[in-house]
Design an enzyme around this catalytic site. Structure first.
Site, mmCIF file in Angstrom:
data_model
loop_
_atom_site.group_PDB
_atom_site.id
_atom_site.type_symbol
_atom_site.label_atom_id
_atom_site.label_comp_id
_atom_site.label_asym_id
_atom_site.label_seq_id
_atom_site.Cartn_x
_atom_site.Cartn_y
_atom_site.Cartn_z
ATOM 1 N N GLU A 7 8.326 5.625 2.079
ATOM 2 C CA GLU A 7 7.291 5.268 3.058
ATOM 3 C C GLU A 7 7.646 3.916 3.659
ATOM 4 O O GLU A 7 6.905 2.936 3.530
ATOM 5 C CB GLU A 7 5.899 5.239 2.416
ATOM 6 C CG GLU A 7 4.787 5.252 3.476
ATOM 7 C CD GLU A 7 3.409 4.935 2.941
ATOM 8 O OE1 GLU A 7 3.009 5.512 1.914
ATOM 9 O OE2 GLU A 7 2.720 4.101 3.567
ATOM 10 N N HIS A 160 0.426 10.475 6.260
ATOM 11 C CA HIS A 160 0.206 9.030 6.145
ATOM 12 C C HIS A 160 -1.176 8.686 6.699
ATOM 13 O O HIS A 160 -1.659 9.376 7.605
ATOM 14 C CB HIS A 160 1.310 8.320 6.951
ATOM 15 C CG HIS A 160 1.294 6.839 6.852
ATOM 16 N ND1 HIS A 160 0.531 6.047 7.681
ATOM 17 C CD2 HIS A 160 1.957 6.007 6.016
ATOM 18 C CE1 HIS A 160 0.731 4.774 7.353
ATOM 19 N NE2 HIS A 160 1.584 4.717 6.346
ATOM 20 N N ASP A 280 6.311 1.026 1.003
ATOM 21 C CA ASP A 280 5.478 0.801 2.192
ATOM 22 C C ASP A 280 5.882 -0.506 2.868
ATOM 23 O O ASP A 280 5.033 -1.292 3.299
ATOM 24 C CB ASP A 280 3.974 0.803 1.862
ATOM 25 C CG ASP A 280 3.097 1.103 3.092
ATOM 26 O OD1 ASP A 280 3.648 1.257 4.195
ATOM 27 O OD2 ASP A 280 1.868 1.159 2.937
HETATM 28 MN MN MN Z 1 2.532 3.072 5.249
#
Ligand code: MN
Length: 319
Positions: A7, A160, A280
């Site tokens: 991600e 997402h 992330d």
């Molecule tokens: Mn994200």
């Protein structure tokens, strides 16, 4: 331990205005800081990966991208541009970078075609979708054409977080709840359950759904979903227990949740092959995520699977 992360976000100049929509969710000072990191494909990103033992990352446009574009033709044009440009970056460093497609869901058939082009020609591993598109969720019948292709391609769809079109009254006067602290988990978890309860995975059993943030709270819900579904006013029959789909079609990443207890819960409830490491970047700190998974209270076999093995197997990564 070598690590793969899924991600990990990027941005191209044409998409910064769309990203500005998330200023309602995070501090403006953070927004300004991340745009530089998102735009970098070279030194800064690779240095962070090398310093923390991250071998390979799958890159995706930071949301919401073209999904909030009201003009379908513009959304389609820009999604193709994003995918071509990402493919060019991947080609420079094919042993370090992979890609998730950015799709204009305003046009379901066109999105299916673009997903197929991205996987067959650009060698992407699936697509990342930022929640609903102009108010339409992925369980809508008009997306049957999309899921049919997802299943045929054995593609993985990373669902997402994104904002819904309206803010529910429960969030009034609580901007801290609006975004990554809470509302994104509730919205994304609900979106995933819409797919399960619409029978999407009965009709398209080879479709795989990836959720970030340790499954957006879904891993703790299995027992209750199984218990309460039979007495609900359900509109569509499903073939298995709700929690069965969590094990057969849902995969989660650890992005933004560095908790041993949450990790063990996900591994036990979904299964040992359904949990994959992620960071992330650049919204979360790479070192925090990497130090955590390297020392998490799980077996070495589980650590190898979560850190890289499960991602290689699920996405067919060329490593
Ligand atoms: Mn994200």
């Amino acid at each position: 331990m070598r690590k793969i992360a899924l991600e990990e976000h990027i941005i191209f100049p044409e998409f910064i205005d769309y990203l500005a929509e998330t200023k309602q969710n995070i501090l403006s000072s953070l927004f300004d800081k991340v745009v530089g990191a998102l735009s970098d494909f070279g030194d800064r990103r690779l240095e962070m990966m090398d310093q923390n033992g991250v071998d390979y990352v799958v890159l995706s446009i930071s949301g919401p991208g073209v999904q909030i574009e009201p003009d379908t033709a513009t959304a389609i044009r820009l999604s193709h541009l994003a995918n071509d440009r990402l493919a060019a970056e991947i080609q420079k460093r094919p042993t370090r970078y992979g890609g998730f497609a950015h799709l204009a869901l305003q046009d379901p058939k066109g999105a299916a075609d673009e997903l197929e082009r991205c996987m067959r020609e650009l060698k992407f591993v699936g697509a990342l979708i930022n929640g609903q598109t102009l108010g339409v969720y992925l369980d809508d019948p008009r997306y049957d054409v999309f899921w049919e292709r997802v299943s045929a391609l054995k593609a993985s769809i990373y669902l997402h977080p994104g904002n819904p079109q309206t803010i529910a009254p429960a969030y009034a006067n609580h901007p801290e709840l609006w975004g990554p602290t809470w509302s994104w988990a509730a919205e994304t978890c609900t979106h995933a359950l819409r797919l399960i309860f619409r029978g999407t995975f009965d009709r398209y059993p080879d479709a795989r759904l990836i959720l970030g943030h340790m499954g957006e709270t879904l891993p703790i819900q299995g027992w209750r979903l199984d218990s309460r579904y039979p007495i609900s006013n359900h509109r569509h029959a499903i073939q298995k227990k709700p929690s069965d789909y969590l094990r057969s079609n849902v995969f989660v990443t650890t992005s933004g949740v560095c908790s041993d207890a949450a990790l063990r819960c996900a591994l036990e409830e979904l299964g040992p092959h359904n949990v994959m490491f992620s960071i992330d970047y650049p919204f979360e700190d790479t070192q925090t995520a990497c130090d955590w998974i390297d020392g998490a209270d799980i077996s070495e076999a589980e650590r190898a699977a979560v850190s890289c093995g499960n991602a290689i197997a699920l996405l067919g990564l060329p490593l």
